[in-house]
Design an enzyme around this catalytic site. Structure first.
Site, PDB file in Angstrom:
ATOM      1  N   ILE A  14       0.836  -1.200   0.000  1.00 14.96           N
ATOM      2  CA  ILE A  14       0.000   0.000   0.000  1.00 14.96           C
ATOM      3  C   ILE A  14       0.875   1.256   0.000  1.00 14.96           C
ATOM      4  CG2 ILE A  14      -1.781   1.265   1.286  1.00 14.96           C
ATOM      5  CD1 ILE A  14      -2.699  -1.527   2.368  1.00 14.96           C
ATOM      6  N   ASN A  37       9.406  -6.691   5.022  1.00 10.10           N
ATOM      7  CA  ASN A  37       8.414  -7.386   4.182  1.00 10.10           C
ATOM      8  C   ASN A  37       8.289  -6.720   2.816  1.00 10.10           C
ATOM      9  OD1 ASN A  37       6.516  -9.505   3.889  1.00 10.10           O
ATOM     10  ND2 ASN A  37       4.831  -8.052   4.155  1.00 10.10           N
ATOM     11  N   SER A  38       9.408  -6.199   2.326  1.00  9.69           N
ATOM     12  CA  SER A  38       9.340  -5.494   1.039  1.00  9.69           C
ATOM     13  C   SER A  38      10.722  -5.443   0.420  1.00  9.69           C
ATOM     14  CB  SER A  38       8.799  -4.082   1.237  1.00  9.69           C
ATOM     15  OG  SER A  38       9.600  -3.384   2.170  1.00  9.69           O
ATOM     16  N   ASP A  60      14.229   1.326  11.170  1.00 12.35           N
ATOM     17  CA  ASP A  60      13.080   0.758  11.868  1.00 12.35           C
ATOM     18  C   ASP A  60      12.392   1.897  12.615  1.00 12.35           C
ATOM     19  OD1 ASP A  60      11.557  -0.632  14.052  1.00 12.35           O
ATOM     20  OD2 ASP A  60      12.434  -2.384  13.075  1.00 12.35           O
ATOM     21  N   GLY A  89       4.202  -1.780   9.563  1.00 17.22           N
ATOM     22  CA  GLY A  89       3.631  -2.697  10.547  1.00 17.22           C
ATOM     23  C   GLY A  89       3.596  -4.093   9.975  1.00 17.22           C
ATOM     24  N   LYS A  91       1.271  -7.565   9.291  1.00 13.50           N
ATOM     25  CA  LYS A  91      -0.160  -7.642   8.948  1.00 13.50           C
ATOM     26  C   LYS A  91      -0.716  -9.057   8.786  1.00 13.50           C
ATOM     27  CE  LYS A  91       0.634  -7.526   3.977  1.00 13.50           C
ATOM     28  NZ  LYS A  91       0.209  -7.046   2.678  1.00 13.50           N
ATOM     29  N   SER A 131      -7.484  -0.922  10.299  1.00  9.82           N
ATOM     30  CA  SER A 131      -8.065  -2.016   9.527  1.00  9.82           C
ATOM     31  C   SER A 131      -9.500  -2.277   9.962  1.00  9.82           C
ATOM     32  CB  SER A 131      -7.231  -3.270   9.765  1.00  9.82           C
ATOM     33  OG  SER A 131      -7.894  -4.387   9.219  1.00  9.82           O
ATOM     34  N   TYR A 155      -3.383  -9.375  15.787  1.00 10.26           N
ATOM     35  CA  TYR A 155      -3.182  -8.323  14.781  1.00 10.26           C
ATOM     36  C   TYR A 155      -4.258  -7.237  14.936  1.00 10.26           C
ATOM     37  CZ  TYR A 155      -3.546  -5.904  10.314  1.00 10.26           C
ATOM     38  OH  TYR A 155      -3.664  -4.921   9.348  1.00 10.26           O
ATOM     39  N   LYS A 159      -3.979  -3.161  16.182  1.00  8.27           N
ATOM     40  CA  LYS A 159      -4.481  -1.972  15.468  1.00  8.27           C
ATOM     41  C   LYS A 159      -5.442  -1.172  16.368  1.00  8.27           C
ATOM     42  CE  LYS A 159      -2.400  -2.367  11.515  1.00  8.27           C
ATOM     43  NZ  LYS A 159      -1.470  -1.338  11.033  1.00  8.27           N
ATOM     44  N   LEU A 206      -7.049 -13.535  -0.515  1.00  6.07           N
ATOM     45  CA  LEU A 206      -7.682 -14.119  -1.696  1.00  6.07           C
ATOM     46  C   LEU A 206      -7.099 -13.615  -3.017  1.00  6.07           C
ATOM     47  CD1 LEU A 206      -9.931 -15.789  -3.009  1.00  6.07           C
ATOM     48  CD2 LEU A 206     -11.460 -13.834  -2.702  1.00  6.07           C
ATOM     49  N   ARG A 237     -16.742  -9.715   0.886  1.00  4.36           N
ATOM     50  CA  ARG A 237     -15.874  -8.650   1.393  1.00  4.36           C
ATOM     51  C   ARG A 237     -16.024  -7.401   0.537  1.00  4.36           C
ATOM     52  NH1 ARG A 237     -15.735 -12.059   4.590  1.00  4.36           N
ATOM     53  NH2 ARG A 237     -13.990 -12.992   5.724  1.00  4.36           N
TER      54      ARG A 237
HETATM   55  P1  NAD Z   1       3.359  -4.492   3.591  1.00  7.59           P
HETATM   56  O1  NAD Z   1       3.933  -5.540   4.456  1.00  7.59           O
HETATM   57  O2  NAD Z   1       3.449  -4.657   2.116  1.00  7.59           O
HETATM   58  O3  NAD Z   1       3.962  -3.058   3.970  1.00  7.59           O
HETATM   59  C1  NAD Z   1       4.387  -2.741   5.277  1.00  7.59           C
HETATM   60  C2  NAD Z   1       5.777  -2.124   5.156  1.00  7.59           C
HETATM   61  O4  NAD Z   1       6.232  -1.745   6.446  1.00  7.59           O
HETATM   62  C3  NAD Z   1       6.807  -3.084   4.575  1.00  7.59           C
HETATM   63  O5  NAD Z   1       7.527  -2.438   3.566  1.00  7.59           O
HETATM   64  C4  NAD Z   1       7.694  -3.430   5.783  1.00  7.59           C
HETATM   65  O6  NAD Z   1       9.013  -3.722   5.363  1.00  7.59           O
HETATM   66  C5  NAD Z   1       7.579  -2.162   6.602  1.00  7.59           C
HETATM   67  N1  NAD Z   1       7.792  -2.323   8.044  1.00  7.59           N
HETATM   68  C6  NAD Z   1       7.203  -3.215   8.884  1.00  7.59           C
HETATM   69  N2  NAD Z   1       7.616  -3.024  10.135  1.00  7.59           N
HETATM   70  C7  NAD Z   1       8.477  -1.958  10.105  1.00  7.59           C
HETATM   71  C8  NAD Z   1       9.208  -1.260  11.094  1.00  7.59           C
HETATM   72  N3  NAD Z   1       9.174  -1.633  12.398  1.00  7.59           N
HETATM   73  N4  NAD Z   1       9.986  -0.232  10.708  1.00  7.59           N
HETATM   74  C9  NAD Z   1      10.038   0.142   9.419  1.00  7.59           C
HETATM   75  N5  NAD Z   1       9.375  -0.472   8.437  1.00  7.59           N
HETATM   76  C10 NAD Z   1       8.587  -1.528   8.783  1.00  7.59           C
HETATM   77  O7  NAD Z   1       1.825  -4.306   4.013  1.00  7.59           O
HETATM   78  P2  NAD Z   1       0.672  -3.437   3.332  1.00  7.59           P
HETATM   79  O8  NAD Z   1      -0.353  -4.377   2.808  1.00  7.59           O
HETATM   80  O9  NAD Z   1       1.263  -2.429   2.439  1.00  7.59           O
HETATM   81  O10 NAD Z   1       0.051  -2.766   4.626  1.00  7.59           O
HETATM   82  C11 NAD Z   1       0.450  -1.475   5.061  1.00  7.59           C
HETATM   83  C12 NAD Z   1      -0.262  -1.165   6.350  1.00  7.59           C
HETATM   84  O11 NAD Z   1      -1.670  -1.253   6.149  1.00  7.59           O
HETATM   85  C13 NAD Z   1       0.063  -2.134   7.491  1.00  7.59           C
HETATM   86  O12 NAD Z   1       0.148  -1.390   8.686  1.00  7.59           O
HETATM   87  C14 NAD Z   1      -1.138  -3.054   7.517  1.00  7.59           C
HETATM   88  O13 NAD Z   1      -1.368  -3.587   8.791  1.00  7.59           O
HETATM   89  C15 NAD Z   1      -2.261  -2.108   7.108  1.00  7.59           C
HETATM   90  N6  NAD Z   1      -3.404  -2.800   6.493  1.00  7.59           N
HETATM   91  C16 NAD Z   1      -3.223  -3.579   5.379  1.00  7.59           C
HETATM   92  C17 NAD Z   1      -4.306  -4.236   4.799  1.00  7.59           C
HETATM   93  C18 NAD Z   1      -4.127  -5.114   3.585  1.00  7.59           C
HETATM   94  O14 NAD Z   1      -5.067  -5.857   3.253  1.00  7.59           O
HETATM   95  N7  NAD Z   1      -3.010  -5.085   2.884  1.00  7.59           N
HETATM   96  C19 NAD Z   1      -5.592  -4.089   5.363  1.00  7.59           C
HETATM   97  C20 NAD Z   1      -5.738  -3.278   6.496  1.00  7.59           C
HETATM   98  C21 NAD Z   1      -4.637  -2.623   7.051  1.00  7.59           C
HETATM   99  N1  UDP Z   2     -10.513 -16.933   0.778  1.00 12.07           N
HETATM  100  C1  UDP Z   2     -10.630 -18.118   0.094  1.00 12.07           C
HETATM  101  N2  UDP Z   2      -9.485 -18.741  -0.305  1.00 12.07           N
HETATM  102  C2  UDP Z   2      -8.243 -18.226  -0.088  1.00 12.07           C
HETATM  103  C3  UDP Z   2      -8.140 -16.999   0.610  1.00 12.07           C
HETATM  104  C4  UDP Z   2      -9.303 -16.374   1.040  1.00 12.07           C
HETATM  105  O1  UDP Z   2     -11.728 -18.612  -0.133  1.00 12.07           O
HETATM  106  O2  UDP Z   2      -7.243 -18.849  -0.469  1.00 12.07           O
HETATM  107  C5  UDP Z   2     -11.747 -16.220   1.202  1.00 12.07           C
HETATM  108  C6  UDP Z   2     -11.848 -15.944   2.699  1.00 12.07           C
HETATM  109  O3  UDP Z   2     -12.417 -17.047   3.370  1.00 12.07           O
HETATM  110  C7  UDP Z   2     -12.730 -14.698   2.730  1.00 12.07           C
HETATM  111  C8  UDP Z   2     -12.360 -13.972   1.431  1.00 12.07           C
HETATM  112  O4  UDP Z   2     -11.748 -14.949   0.588  1.00 12.07           O
HETATM  113  O5  UDP Z   2     -14.103 -15.055   2.632  1.00 12.07           O
HETATM  114  C9  UDP Z   2     -11.368 -12.823   1.641  1.00 12.07           C
HETATM  115  O6  UDP Z   2     -10.258 -13.324   2.366  1.00 12.07           O
HETATM  116  P1  UDP Z   2      -8.976 -12.404   2.649  1.00 12.07           P
HETATM  117  O7  UDP Z   2      -8.042 -13.196   3.503  1.00 12.07           O
HETATM  118  O8  UDP Z   2      -8.456 -11.867   1.357  1.00 12.07           O
HETATM  119  O9  UDP Z   2      -9.569 -11.145   3.442  1.00 12.07           O
HETATM  120  P2  UDP Z   2     -10.155 -11.052   4.941  1.00 12.07           P
HETATM  121  O10 UDP Z   2     -10.871 -12.328   5.246  1.00 12.07           O
HETATM  122  O11 UDP Z   2      -8.991 -10.820   5.832  1.00 12.07           O
HETATM  123  O12 UDP Z   2     -11.098  -9.899   4.890  1.00 12.07           O
END
Ligand code: NAD
Ligand code: UDP
Length: 346
Positions: A14, A37-38, A60, A89, A91, A131, A155, A159, A206, A237
């Site tokens: 993101i 994680n990147s 960090d 963070g 996730k 989240s 997790y 948050k 998914l 979702r």
């Molecule tokens: P991501 O893992 O791709 O990105 C997180 C980034 O933070 C990575 O680049 C990682 O290296 C960095 N990082 C982690 N811990 C760190 C630290 N202590 N210091 C410095 N860098 C650090 O995840 P994302 O999907 O891009 O998610 C970004 C944020 O959004 C996260 O906080 C996650 O919890 C939140 N979020 C994500 C989703 C989703 O579905 N992807 C949904 C809701 C909330």
């Molecule tokens: N899901 C699935 N197969 C997978 C991964 C997810 O059927 O391999 C389903 C899961 O049960 C949910 C939806 O897809 O109903 C979205 O899941 P995801 O993990 O992407 O999001 P979250 O559940 O965390 O909102």
């Protein structure tokens, strides 16, 4: 003067999209990421995409010395940081159950240390990645921001605790302000196909699972249950295009300029899509067939989750624009152009 913003976690899925949208909106992002994680390659791709260098510090957020240096260096160079977007963070829900302390330490302690560094540097504005998972089992749908907060895993708790910390911090005054963006299910990729989601190991979510089946990295998709009380029995979702989500951050930054205290806002589309509907939309948008097998329900899953998005419209003047078809087409462009994601190259 162009506003400089610190983006923690800016190399992530993101974060990389947020950085692109900040540049497109005329901001100067500075990235801090520890790359746990990147890949630094994501930042190279962002630079290519926006046609300019992006300052990046490998650090960090829990490292106070390093964070204070970031704020001071920006100040000394005449481009002081005016606000922070805190995405850094961990996730993975499942991992948080087996390693809860790791999650509290990174997500909660990381946020506390970051706020402390901001206080020392005199930076008062933060936009935080929260989240929808903090709501837990729905008492009503769509989820409004006033819905009970009742997470069901470490997790989600991390948050929710961060939101409480931000609330307490922001009411101390001194112009402090915080916006927690409660993301629903971000999917897809920048339209260019240059940046996207690159999960390590087997995807938990998914959409990346679907794209990895399509590109031949996985054989089939397991449907985690088809006996929910939903129109087709599979989980529903609120999927949101990651670029729309990123634009929401730009709007949130603008909002913080005229606001005090703490605000939580849902970022979703307000529309629910089932697993089977998403698979079908993906097949239609891309011409790829996704082999599906029915498996048992995934522990802790809920049947349906989608957002009430009226507050985002009212406060941020933001509304998601992109359709499920665009999410699928853009996500597939990224995956097909980069079958192994960013790979090992740095
Ligand atoms: P991501 O893992 O791709 O990105 C997180 C980034 O933070 C990575 O680049 C990682 O290296 C960095 N990082 C982690 N811990 C760190 C630290 N202590 N210091 C410095 N860098 C650090 O995840 P994302 O999907 O891009 O998610 C970004 C944020 O959004 C996260 O906080 C996650 O919890 C939140 N979020 C994500 C989703 C989703 O579905 N992807 C949904 C809701 C909330
Ligand atoms: N899901 C699935 N197969 C997978 C991964 C997810 O059927 O391999 C389903 C899961 O049960 C949910 C939806 O897809 O109903 C979205 O899941 P995801 O993990 O992407 O999001 P979250 O559940 O965390 O909102």
């Amino acid at each position: 003067m162009t506003k400089t913003l610190l983006v923690t976690g800016g190399a992530g899925y993101i974060g990389s999209h947020v950085v692109v949208e900040l540049v497109r909106a005329g901001y100067c992002p500075v990235i801090v990421d520890n790359f746990c994680n990147s890949s630094p390659r994501a930042i190279q791709r962002v630079e290519h995409l926006v046609g300019q260098a992006i300052p990046v510090v490998r650090a960090d957020v829990r490292d106070s010395t390093a964070m204070l240096r970031v704020f001071k260096d920006a100040q000394d160079s005449g481009q002081p940081i005016s606000g922070v977007i805190h995405l850094a963070g961990l996730k993975a829900v499942g991992e948080s159950v087996t390693k809860p302390l790791t999650y509290y330490e990174n997500n909660v302690y990381g946020t506390v240390k970051l706020l402390d560094a901001m206080d020392q540097a005199g930076v008062a504005s933060i936009v935080f990645s929260s989240s929808a998972t903090i709501y837990g089992a729905p008492e009503h749908l769509p989820y409004t921001e006033g819905h009970r907060v009742s997470p069901v895993n470490p997790y989600g708790h991390s948050k929710a605790i961060c939101e409480q910390v931000l609330k307490d911090w922001s009411i101390c005054g001194g112009g402090r302000r915080a916006v927690a963006l409660r993301y629903f299910n971000p999917i897809g990729a920048d339209h260019s196909g240059l940046i996207g989601e690159d999960p390590r190991g087997v995807p938990n979510n998914l959409f990346p699972y679907i794209t990895q089946v399509a590109v031949g990295r996985r054989q089939y998709l397991t449907l985690h249950g088809n006996d929910y009380k939903t129109p087709d029995g599979t989980g529903v979702r609120d999927y949101i295009h990651v670029t729309d989500l990123a634009v929401g951050h730009v709007r949130a930054v603008e909002f913080t300029q005229n606001q005090q205290g703490f605000t939580a806002v849902n970022l979703g589309t307000g529309q629910g899509t089932s697993v089977l509907q998403l698979v079908e939309a993906f097949e239609k948008a891309t011409g790829q067939q996704i082999l599906c097998k029915i498996g048992p329900r995934r522990q802790g899953d809920i049947a349906g989750a989608w957002a009430d998005v009226s507050l985002a419209r009212e406060l941020l003047g933001w509304k998601a624009q992109r359709t499920i078809t665009e999410m699928c087409a853009d996500g597939w462009r990224w995956q097909s152009m980069n079958p192994e994601g960013y790979g090992q190259e740095v």
